[in-house]
Design a protein around this motif. Sequence first.
Motif, short mmCIF file in Angstrom:
data_model
loop_
_atom_site.label_atom_id
_atom_site.label_comp_id
_atom_site.label_asym_id
_atom_site.label_seq_id
_atom_site.Cartn_x
_atom_site.Cartn_y
_atom_site.Cartn_z
N ARG A 105 0.85 -1.21 0.00
CA ARG A 105 0.00 0.00 0.00
C ARG A 105 0.88 1.26 0.00
O ARG A 105 1.84 1.33 0.73
N ARG A 106 0.56 2.19 -0.86
CA ARG A 106 1.35 3.43 -0.93
C ARG A 106 0.43 4.64 -0.91
O ARG A 106 -0.73 4.55 -1.31
N ALA A 107 0.98 5.74 -0.47
CA ALA A 107 0.27 7.02 -0.60
C ALA A 107 0.44 7.47 -2.04
O ALA A 107 1.56 7.76 -2.47
N ARG A 129 -0.33 10.16 -4.94
CA ARG A 129 -0.70 11.58 -4.96
C ARG A 129 -0.87 12.16 -6.35
O ARG A 129 -1.19 13.33 -6.50
N VAL A 160 -4.61 8.85 -1.09
CA VAL A 160 -3.80 9.41 -0.01
C VAL A 160 -4.72 10.09 1.00
O VAL A 160 -5.70 10.73 0.63
N TRP A 161 -4.40 9.90 2.26
CA TRP A 161 -5.10 10.55 3.38
C TRP A 161 -4.38 11.86 3.62
O TRP A 161 -3.17 11.86 3.87
N ARG A 162 -5.11 12.96 3.48
CA ARG A 162 -4.49 14.27 3.68
C ARG A 162 -5.11 14.97 4.88
O ARG A 162 -6.33 15.00 5.01
N THR A 163 -4.25 15.52 5.70
CA THR A 163 -4.74 16.37 6.78
C THR A 163 -4.23 17.80 6.55
O THR A 163 -4.96 18.76 6.73
N ARG A 164 -2.97 17.89 6.13
CA ARG A 164 -2.33 19.21 5.95
C ARG A 164 -2.73 19.85 4.62
O ARG A 164 -3.33 19.19 3.77
N THR A 168 8.35 3.18 -0.15
CA THR A 168 8.81 3.87 1.05
C THR A 168 9.48 2.82 1.93
O THR A 168 9.39 1.63 1.66
N ARG A 198 10.55 1.40 6.00
CA ARG A 198 10.10 1.38 7.39
C ARG A 198 11.26 0.98 8.29
O ARG A 198 12.12 0.17 7.91
C1 LIG Z 1 -2.94 10.92 9.60
C2 LIG Z 1 -2.21 11.05 8.28
C3 LIG Z 1 -2.13 12.30 7.69
C4 LIG Z 1 -1.50 12.45 6.45
N1 LIG Z 1 -1.49 13.68 5.86
C5 LIG Z 1 -0.91 13.83 4.65
C6 LIG Z 1 -0.96 15.10 4.01
O1 LIG Z 1 -1.51 16.06 4.50
N2 LIG Z 1 -0.37 15.19 2.79
C7 LIG Z 1 0.23 14.13 2.18
O2 LIG Z 1 0.74 14.28 1.09
N3 LIG Z 1 0.28 12.90 2.77
C8 LIG Z 1 -0.29 12.73 3.99
N4 LIG Z 1 -0.29 11.49 4.58
C9 LIG Z 1 0.32 10.34 3.90
C10 LIG Z 1 1.72 10.08 4.42
O3 LIG Z 1 2.55 11.15 4.06
C11 LIG Z 1 2.25 8.74 3.86
O4 LIG Z 1 1.46 7.70 4.35
C12 LIG Z 1 3.72 8.55 4.27
O5 LIG Z 1 4.54 9.43 3.56
C13 LIG Z 1 4.22 7.13 4.03
O6 LIG Z 1 4.08 6.78 2.67
P1 LIG Z 1 3.33 5.43 2.28
O7 LIG Z 1 1.94 5.54 2.84
O8 LIG Z 1 3.34 5.41 0.77
O9 LIG Z 1 4.11 4.30 2.86
C14 LIG Z 1 -0.91 11.32 5.81
C15 LIG Z 1 -0.99 10.06 6.42
C16 LIG Z 1 -1.64 9.93 7.64
C17 LIG Z 1 -1.75 8.55 8.28
#
Ligand SMILES: Cc1cc2nc3c(=O)[nH]c(=O)nc-3n(C[C@H](O)[C@H](O)[C@H](O)COP(=O)(O)O)c2cc1C
Length: 185
Positions: A10-12, A14, A131-135, A173, A175
């Motif tokens: 699983r990857r983020a 974007r 991708v889960w974004r908060t920021r 990524t 770990r």
């Molecule tokens: C609670 C939470 C908030 C996150 N917020 C952001 C965000 O605002 N922007 C973003 O690009 N990625 C965000 N991410 C994704 C992480 O950056 C990402 O999971 C991390 O870099 C690891 O990469 P991977 O998921 O591909 O292993 C968030 C992930 C979590 C769990």
Amino acid sequence: MTMIDALKQRRAVRSYEPREIEEEHIAQLLEAATWAPNDRMREPWHFYVIRGDSKLRYEQMAADYLQERFPTKPNLIKESLRVLESTTLMIVVTADIIPGDEASSEDNEYAAACAIHSMWLAAQELDLGLVWRTRGVGLVRDQRLHAFIGSPDNRKIIGTVFVGYPAEATPPTARTPFAQKTTWL
Ligand SMILES: Cc1cc2nc3c(=O)[nH]c(=O)nc-3n(C[C@H](O)[C@H](O)[C@H](O)COP(=O)(O)O)c2cc1C
């Protein structure tokens, strides 16, 4: 694929193709989310699906936010808006807050986080990126998003999930080995 392989792969994601996501796939993501664990079966989540016209309104809201927050960083604003424009689906996930019950409210937030992770894994199976974004353009901590989704005050926004068909391969990524994060008592 085994469950453990799926977790590791699983990857983020974007960056997405400019392609709409089928309604059936959106339903599959949401259904997967509802199977997340949750304390006392409160099922404390709610999902706000943003696409089409509402996504255009979201873009406007994000542009206002970025202008206010980063007035001296036009390139950052431009890049953030480009990301938004190339995203066809967003889902805001909330958790129910129970007035006077901090512990249960916290548990509800954890359950909503699990629901997001379930969606993330389901997306992978459907060849979707998420991708889960908060920021930033996730706007999770900006009051404007609360007003935008029109949710009652007792729903806390946990995440804005961006979804799309991946435009490119996502680099792996790394770990830290669990041994460095674990104390055996
Ligand atoms: C609670 C939470 C908030 C996150 N917020 C952001 C965000 O605002 N922007 C973003 O690009 N990625 C965000 N991410 C994704 C992480 O950056 C990402 O999971 C991390 O870099 C690891 O990469 P991977 O998921 O591909 O292993 C968030 C992930 C979590 C769990």
